[in-house]
Write a protein that holds these residues in place. Sequence first.
Motif, short mmCIF file in Angstrom:
data_model
loop_
_atom_site.label_atom_id
_atom_site.label_comp_id
_atom_site.label_asym_id
_atom_site.label_seq_id
_atom_site.Cartn_x
_atom_site.Cartn_y
_atom_site.Cartn_z
N ASP A 1 6.95 8.63 -7.70
CA ASP A 1 8.29 8.39 -7.14
C ASP A 1 9.05 7.28 -7.86
OD1 ASP A 1 7.55 10.32 -5.36
OD2 ASP A 1 7.52 9.03 -3.60
N GLY A 2 8.40 6.64 -8.80
CA GLY A 2 9.02 5.56 -9.56
C GLY A 2 8.04 5.08 -10.60
N ASP A 3 8.38 3.98 -11.25
CA ASP A 3 7.47 3.37 -12.22
C ASP A 3 7.48 1.86 -11.99
OD1 ASP A 3 9.85 2.43 -13.38
OD2 ASP A 3 9.88 4.05 -14.86
N LEU A 4 6.74 1.14 -12.82
CA LEU A 4 6.67 -0.31 -12.62
C LEU A 4 8.03 -0.98 -12.71
CD1 LEU A 4 3.41 -1.63 -14.34
CD2 LEU A 4 3.94 -1.42 -11.92
N ASP A 5 8.93 -0.41 -13.53
CA ASP A 5 10.27 -0.98 -13.64
C ASP A 5 11.06 -0.86 -12.33
OD1 ASP A 5 9.84 -1.72 -16.28
OD2 ASP A 5 10.61 0.19 -17.06
N SER A 6 10.71 0.13 -11.51
CA SER A 6 11.42 0.31 -10.23
C SER A 6 10.57 -0.17 -9.05
CB SER A 6 11.82 1.78 -10.05
OG SER A 6 10.68 2.61 -10.03
N TRP A 7 9.54 -0.98 -9.32
CA TRP A 7 8.64 -1.46 -8.27
C TRP A 7 9.40 -2.16 -7.14
CZ3 TRP A 7 4.29 -0.75 -5.94
CH2 TRP A 7 3.78 -1.74 -5.09
N ARG A 8 10.35 -3.02 -7.50
CA ARG A 8 11.10 -3.75 -6.47
C ARG A 8 11.82 -2.78 -5.53
NH1 ARG A 8 13.16 -9.43 -8.31
NH2 ARG A 8 14.52 -9.03 -6.53
N ASP A 9 12.40 -1.71 -6.10
CA ASP A 9 13.09 -0.72 -5.28
C ASP A 9 12.10 0.05 -4.40
OD1 ASP A 9 15.51 -1.44 -6.45
OD2 ASP A 9 15.36 0.12 -7.99
N LEU A 10 10.96 0.44 -4.97
CA LEU A 10 9.93 1.15 -4.18
C LEU A 10 9.46 0.28 -3.03
CD1 LEU A 10 7.62 2.80 -6.89
CD2 LEU A 10 8.99 3.99 -5.17
N ARG A 11 9.21 -0.98 -3.34
CA ARG A 11 8.71 -1.91 -2.32
C ARG A 11 9.78 -2.16 -1.25
NH1 ARG A 11 7.36 -6.39 -0.17
NH2 ARG A 11 5.18 -6.89 0.16
N ALA A 12 11.03 -2.28 -1.67
CA ALA A 12 12.12 -2.49 -0.71
C ALA A 12 12.24 -1.28 0.22
CB ALA A 12 13.44 -2.74 -1.44
N GLU A 13 12.11 -0.09 -0.32
CA GLU A 13 12.17 1.13 0.50
C GLU A 13 10.98 1.18 1.46
OE1 GLU A 13 13.43 4.41 2.36
OE2 GLU A 13 14.59 3.20 0.97
N ALA A 14 9.80 0.82 0.97
CA ALA A 14 8.61 0.79 1.84
C ALA A 14 8.78 -0.25 2.95
CB ALA A 14 7.36 0.49 1.01
N SER A 15 9.43 -1.36 2.63
CA SER A 15 9.68 -2.39 3.63
C SER A 15 10.64 -1.87 4.71
CB SER A 15 10.26 -3.63 2.95
OG SER A 15 10.51 -4.63 3.90
N ARG A 16 11.69 -1.18 4.28
CA ARG A 16 12.65 -0.61 5.25
C ARG A 16 11.97 0.43 6.14
NH1 ARG A 16 16.08 -1.28 0.97
NH2 ARG A 16 15.76 0.78 0.08
N LEU B 1 0.83 -1.21 0.00
CA LEU B 1 0.00 0.00 0.00
C LEU B 1 0.86 1.26 0.00
CD1 LEU B 1 -3.04 0.25 -0.07
CD2 LEU B 1 -3.05 0.28 2.42
N VAL B 2 1.90 1.27 0.80
CA VAL B 2 2.82 2.42 0.83
C VAL B 2 3.54 2.53 -0.51
CG1 VAL B 2 4.90 3.37 1.90
CG2 VAL B 2 3.07 2.44 3.34
N ALA B 3 4.04 1.42 -1.03
CA ALA B 3 4.75 1.44 -2.31
C ALA B 3 3.81 1.89 -3.43
CB ALA B 3 5.35 0.07 -2.61
N LEU B 4 2.55 1.45 -3.40
CA LEU B 4 1.57 1.89 -4.40
C LEU B 4 1.35 3.40 -4.31
CD1 LEU B 4 -1.07 -0.98 -4.18
CD2 LEU B 4 0.25 -0.35 -6.23
N THR B 5 1.29 3.92 -3.10
CA THR B 5 1.11 5.36 -2.91
C THR B 5 2.27 6.11 -3.54
OG1 THR B 5 -0.10 4.97 -0.84
CG2 THR B 5 0.81 7.18 -1.17
N TRP B 6 3.47 5.64 -3.30
CA TRP B 6 4.66 6.29 -3.87
C TRP B 6 4.68 6.17 -5.39
CZ3 TRP B 6 8.66 3.94 0.07
CH2 TRP B 6 8.46 4.52 1.32
N LEU B 7 4.32 4.99 -5.90
CA LEU B 7 4.25 4.79 -7.34
C LEU B 7 3.25 5.75 -7.96
CD1 LEU B 7 4.97 3.02 -9.87
CD2 LEU B 7 3.03 1.57 -9.23
N GLY B 8 2.08 5.86 -7.34
CA GLY B 8 1.02 6.72 -7.86
C GLY B 8 1.36 8.20 -7.84
N ARG B 9 2.21 8.62 -6.92
CA ARG B 9 2.59 10.03 -6.88
C ARG B 9 3.82 10.33 -7.73
NH1 ARG B 9 4.74 10.78 -0.65
NH2 ARG B 9 6.81 9.94 -1.06
#
Length: 136
Positions: A83-98, A73-81
């Motif tokens: 902060d990245g794109d689908l190609d960087s999803w793993r990075d967004l999700r890893a940052e949200a996890s941290r 949910l946090v990574a989706l929020t960042w993607l939607g605003r």
Amino acid sequence: MRKIPNLSISPEKAFFIVAKARQFDSKVTESELASDPGDDDMTFGLEDHSKDTDRSELSGFIRGLNVDEQIDLVALTWLGRGDGDLDSWRDLRAEASRAHNNRTASYLLGTPMLADYLEEALSQFGKPFEDFEEHL
């Protein structure tokens, strides 16, 4: 054709949050528009508590999600605003996890345009809101 990453949170749950966030946002806007600073003495003690109920319900729903769903949910929020794109999803999700902690619901509910961000991100996953609207 690029592979779309898997989500831990179901689109139905995410769109439930979108719908509830829109309701909450519209009540906040309505109450802001309805309040006239000149009438403050007249309305003291007569606040609209329905927006608190909606916020509480949405907060409880988010807190009830498992950790992976909250991280998505946090990574989706960042993607939607943007902060990245689908190609960087793993990075967004890893940052949200941290960044994950026990304040995920508060963080998300304090995010302006949360519903818009989530809706935009889900559309990037090929999940348009219209496909889920009748189920909400």
